[in-house]
Design a protein around this motif. Structure first.
Motif, PDB file in Angstrom:
ATOM      1  N   CYS A 184       0.859  -1.188   0.000  1.00  0.00           N
ATOM      2  CA  CYS A 184       0.000   0.000   0.000  1.00  0.00           C
ATOM      3  C   CYS A 184       0.889   1.230   0.000  1.00  0.00           C
ATOM      4  O   CYS A 184       1.689   1.412   0.929  1.00  0.00           O
ATOM      5  N   MET A 185       0.773   2.043  -1.022  1.00  0.00           N
ATOM      6  CA  MET A 185       1.544   3.286  -1.070  1.00  0.00           C
ATOM      7  C   MET A 185       0.598   4.463  -0.852  1.00  0.00           C
ATOM      8  O   MET A 185      -0.506   4.479  -1.407  1.00  0.00           O
ATOM      9  N   VAL A 186       1.053   5.417  -0.048  1.00  0.00           N
ATOM     10  CA  VAL A 186       0.224   6.582   0.255  1.00  0.00           C
ATOM     11  C   VAL A 186       0.995   7.853  -0.090  1.00  0.00           C
ATOM     12  O   VAL A 186       2.148   8.022   0.335  1.00  0.00           O
ATOM     13  N   LEU A 187       0.364   8.717  -0.867  1.00  0.00           N
ATOM     14  CA  LEU A 187       0.903  10.047  -1.150  1.00  0.00           C
ATOM     15  C   LEU A 187       0.196  11.020  -0.214  1.00  0.00           C
ATOM     16  O   LEU A 187      -1.030  10.964  -0.080  1.00  0.00           O
ATOM     17  N   ALA A 188       0.963  11.888   0.412  1.00  0.00           N
ATOM     18  CA  ALA A 188       0.374  12.745   1.441  1.00  0.00           C
ATOM     19  C   ALA A 188       0.754  14.205   1.206  1.00  0.00           C
ATOM     20  O   ALA A 188       1.817  14.512   0.661  1.00  0.00           O
ATOM     21  N   SER A 189      -0.146  15.092   1.651  1.00  0.00           N
ATOM     22  CA  SER A 189       0.026  16.525   1.386  1.00  0.00           C
ATOM     23  C   SER A 189       0.924  17.213   2.403  1.00  0.00           C
ATOM     24  O   SER A 189       1.279  18.372   2.212  1.00  0.00           O
ATOM     25  N   LYS A 190       1.280  16.504   3.492  1.00  0.00           N
ATOM     26  CA  LYS A 190       2.096  17.132   4.537  1.00  0.00           C
ATOM     27  C   LYS A 190       3.038  16.113   5.152  1.00  0.00           C
ATOM     28  O   LYS A 190       2.760  14.907   5.101  1.00  0.00           O
ATOM     29  N   PRO A 191       4.094  16.585   5.799  1.00  0.00           N
ATOM     30  CA  PRO A 191       4.941  15.667   6.556  1.00  0.00           C
ATOM     31  C   PRO A 191       4.160  15.043   7.711  1.00  0.00           C
ATOM     32  O   PRO A 191       3.106  15.546   8.108  1.00  0.00           O
ATOM     33  N   TYR A 192       4.699  13.984   8.255  1.00  0.00           N
ATOM     34  CA  TYR A 192       4.063  13.312   9.394  1.00  0.00           C
ATOM     35  C   TYR A 192       3.972  14.267  10.592  1.00  0.00           C
ATOM     36  O   TYR A 192       4.932  14.943  10.927  1.00  0.00           O
ATOM     37  N   ASP A 193       2.789  14.262  11.220  1.00  0.00           N
ATOM     38  CA  ASP A 193       2.584  15.079  12.423  1.00  0.00           C
ATOM     39  C   ASP A 193       1.507  14.400  13.269  1.00  0.00           C
ATOM     40  O   ASP A 193       0.327  14.397  12.901  1.00  0.00           O
ATOM     41  N   GLU A 194       1.911  13.846  14.371  1.00  0.00           N
ATOM     42  CA  GLU A 194       0.949  13.120  15.222  1.00  0.00           C
ATOM     43  C   GLU A 194      -0.187  14.038  15.680  1.00  0.00           C
ATOM     44  O   GLU A 194      -1.308  13.575  15.909  1.00  0.00           O
ATOM     45  N   GLN A 195       0.081  15.348  15.787  1.00  0.00           N
ATOM     46  CA  GLN A 195      -0.958  16.294  16.225  1.00  0.00           C
ATOM     47  C   GLN A 195      -2.081  16.437  15.196  1.00  0.00           C
ATOM     48  O   GLN A 195      -3.138  16.985  15.503  1.00  0.00           O
ATOM     49  N   ASP A 196      -1.830  15.939  13.989  1.00  0.00           N
ATOM     50  CA  ASP A 196      -2.840  16.052  12.922  1.00  0.00           C
ATOM     51  C   ASP A 196      -3.853  14.903  12.962  1.00  0.00           C
ATOM     52  O   ASP A 196      -4.804  14.879  12.194  1.00  0.00           O
ATOM     53  N   TYR A 197      -3.640  13.938  13.872  1.00  0.00           N
ATOM     54  CA  TYR A 197      -4.498  12.741  13.902  1.00  0.00           C
ATOM     55  C   TYR A 197      -5.674  12.895  14.857  1.00  0.00           C
ATOM     56  O   TYR A 197      -5.526  13.436  15.948  1.00  0.00           O
ATOM     57  N   TYR A 198      -6.852  12.369  14.466  1.00  0.00           N
ATOM     58  CA  TYR A 198      -7.893  11.994  15.417  1.00  0.00           C
ATOM     59  C   TYR A 198      -7.818  10.483  15.510  1.00  0.00           C
ATOM     60  O   TYR A 198      -8.122   9.782  14.538  1.00  0.00           O
ATOM     61  N   ARG A 199      -7.433   9.961  16.627  1.00  0.00           N
ATOM     62  CA  ARG A 199      -7.338   8.502  16.783  1.00  0.00           C
ATOM     63  C   ARG A 199      -8.515   7.946  17.588  1.00  0.00           C
ATOM     64  O   ARG A 199      -8.628   6.744  17.765  1.00  0.00           O
ATOM     65  N   ASP A 200      -9.356   8.838  18.064  1.00  0.00           N
ATOM     66  CA  ASP A 200     -10.533   8.421  18.837  1.00  0.00           C
ATOM     67  C   ASP A 200     -11.789   8.767  18.018  1.00  0.00           C
ATOM     68  O   ASP A 200     -11.970   9.933  17.608  1.00  0.00           O
ATOM     69  N   TYR A 201     -12.654   7.769  17.780  1.00  0.00           N
ATOM     70  CA  TYR A 201     -13.772   7.982  16.856  1.00  0.00           C
ATOM     71  C   TYR A 201     -14.741   9.046  17.353  1.00  0.00           C
ATOM     72  O   TYR A 201     -15.218   9.877  16.572  1.00  0.00           O
ATOM     73  N   SER A 202     -15.041   9.074  18.651  1.00  0.00           N
ATOM     74  CA  SER A 202     -16.015  10.072  19.121  1.00  0.00           C
ATOM     75  C   SER A 202     -15.431  11.484  19.062  1.00  0.00           C
ATOM     76  O   SER A 202     -16.154  12.448  18.784  1.00  0.00           O
ATOM     77  N   THR A 203     -14.112  11.608  19.253  1.00  0.00           N
ATOM     78  CA  THR A 203     -13.487  12.935  19.093  1.00  0.00           C
ATOM     79  C   THR A 203     -13.593  13.386  17.642  1.00  0.00           C
ATOM     80  O   THR A 203     -13.886  14.558  17.349  1.00  0.00           O
ATOM     81  N   PHE A 204     -13.381  12.441  16.731  1.00  0.00           N
ATOM     82  CA  PHE A 204     -13.531  12.736  15.293  1.00  0.00           C
ATOM     83  C   PHE A 204     -14.963  13.197  14.997  1.00  0.00           C
ATOM     84  O   PHE A 204     -15.174  14.214  14.328  1.00  0.00           O
ATOM     85  N   GLN A 205     -15.948  12.457  15.507  1.00  0.00           N
ATOM     86  CA  GLN A 205     -17.347  12.812  15.244  1.00  0.00           C
ATOM     87  C   GLN A 205     -17.674  14.202  15.787  1.00  0.00           C
ATOM     88  O   GLN A 205     -18.375  14.984  15.133  1.00  0.00           O
ATOM     89  N   ASN A 206     -17.173  14.504  16.966  1.00  0.00           N
ATOM     90  CA  ASN A 206     -17.404  15.843  17.524  1.00  0.00           C
ATOM     91  C   ASN A 206     -16.787  16.918  16.635  1.00  0.00           C
ATOM     92  O   ASN A 206     -17.384  17.981  16.415  1.00  0.00           O
ATOM     93  N   ALA A 207     -15.590  16.633  16.118  1.00  0.00           N
ATOM     94  CA  ALA A 207     -14.914  17.604  15.250  1.00  0.00           C
ATOM     95  C   ALA A 207     -15.729  17.831  13.980  1.00  0.00           C
ATOM     96  O   ALA A 207     -15.874  18.969  13.516  1.00  0.00           O
ATOM     97  N   VAL A 208     -16.289  16.756  13.415  1.00  0.00           N
ATOM     98  CA  VAL A 208     -17.109  16.890  12.200  1.00  0.00           C
ATOM     99  C   VAL A 208     -18.341  17.740  12.496  1.00  0.00           C
ATOM    100  O   VAL A 208     -18.691  18.648  11.730  1.00  0.00           O
ATOM    101  N   ARG A 209     -18.978  17.466  13.615  1.00  0.00           N
ATOM    102  CA  ARG A 209     -20.196  18.219  13.981  1.00  0.00           C
ATOM    103  C   ARG A 209     -19.886  19.702  14.145  1.00  0.00           C
ATOM    104  O   ARG A 209     -20.661  20.554  13.737  1.00  0.00           O
ATOM    105  N   GLU A 210     -18.738  19.982  14.744  1.00  0.00           N
ATOM    106  CA  GLU A 210     -18.365  21.396  14.965  1.00  0.00           C
ATOM    107  C   GLU A 210     -18.160  22.138  13.659  1.00  0.00           C
ATOM    108  O   GLU A 210     -18.368  23.352  13.572  1.00  0.00           O
ATOM    109  N   LYS A 211     -17.727  21.415  12.611  1.00  0.00           N
ATOM    110  CA  LYS A 211     -17.434  22.068  11.326  1.00  0.00           C
ATOM    111  C   LYS A 211     -18.717  22.309  10.534  1.00  0.00           C
ATOM    112  O   LYS A 211     -18.697  23.035   9.543  1.00  0.00           O
ATOM    113  N   LEU A 212     -19.842  21.644  10.904  1.00  0.00           N
ATOM    114  CA  LEU A 212     -21.067  21.764  10.098  1.00  0.00           C
ATOM    115  C   LEU A 212     -21.724  23.131  10.295  1.00  0.00           C
ATOM    116  O   LEU A 212     -21.592  23.749  11.313  1.00  0.00           O
TER     117      LEU A 212
END
Ligand code: TYD
Length: 141
Positions: A113-141
């Motif tokens: 599996c090869m992945v092309l990415a728009s930025k260097p690796y940054d752990e701060q860019d991750y949502y690793r918890d699904y409910s945190t991700f869902q909250n973030a999506v809701r906030e953007k709506l």
């Protein structure tokens, strides 16, 4: 017909192929075949067939995911709609925009599996918890 997410956030990307009796050649030019400047390339290999990868979303990162060899399944989720893609063609990638939860599994033996990415690796860019991700999506709506 599989469920589809908005193509602005998840879509298949077809690449050129130059075929002759010596084999196939496919190329990728950043900003042309990817809707971003490529800042990083990484690849997964030696993946056990029962392994699960992904299980996160990104705050800003955009990616295009390819099966260079073999196949695997990618499940994508924008917080309300999910879709499943099987990647098995090195001429076709899956564009995944920011704020998309992704899970990858069902890797075939020897898959790459090869992945092309728009930025260097940054752990701060991750949502690793699904409910945190869902909250973030809701906030953007
Ligand atoms: P992760 O993104 O969670 O892998 P996957 O989505 O394929 O399951 O990354 C796994 C580990 O590798 C994690 O500790 C972060 C590290 N890593 C880097 O150091 N640089 C990178 O470019 C990537 C993609 C991951």
């Amino acid at each position: 017909m599989p469920r589809q997410l908005d193509p602005a956030v998840v879509r298949l990307v077809d690449l050129p192929v130059i075929s002759d009796p010596r084999g196939d050649l496919t190329f990728i030019e950043g900003d042309r075949h990817t809707p971003f400047h490529i800042r990083r390339v990484y690849y997964l290999y030696n993946v056990p067939v029962d392994a699960e990868r992904g299980g996160h979303a990104h705050k800003d990162l955009e990616q295009v995911i390819f099966a260079l060899s073999g196949s695997f399944r990618v499940k994508v989720d924008d917080g309300s709609t999910t879709a499943t893609y099987w990647l098995r063609n090195p001429r076709q990638g899956l564009y995944v925009n920011r704020l998309i939860w992704r899970e990858m599994d069902c890797f075939s033996q020897g898959a790459v599996c090869m992945v092309l990415a728009s930025k260097p690796y940054d752990e701060q860019d991750y949502y690793r918890d699904y409910s945190t991700f869902q909250n973030a999506v809701r906030e953007k709506l």
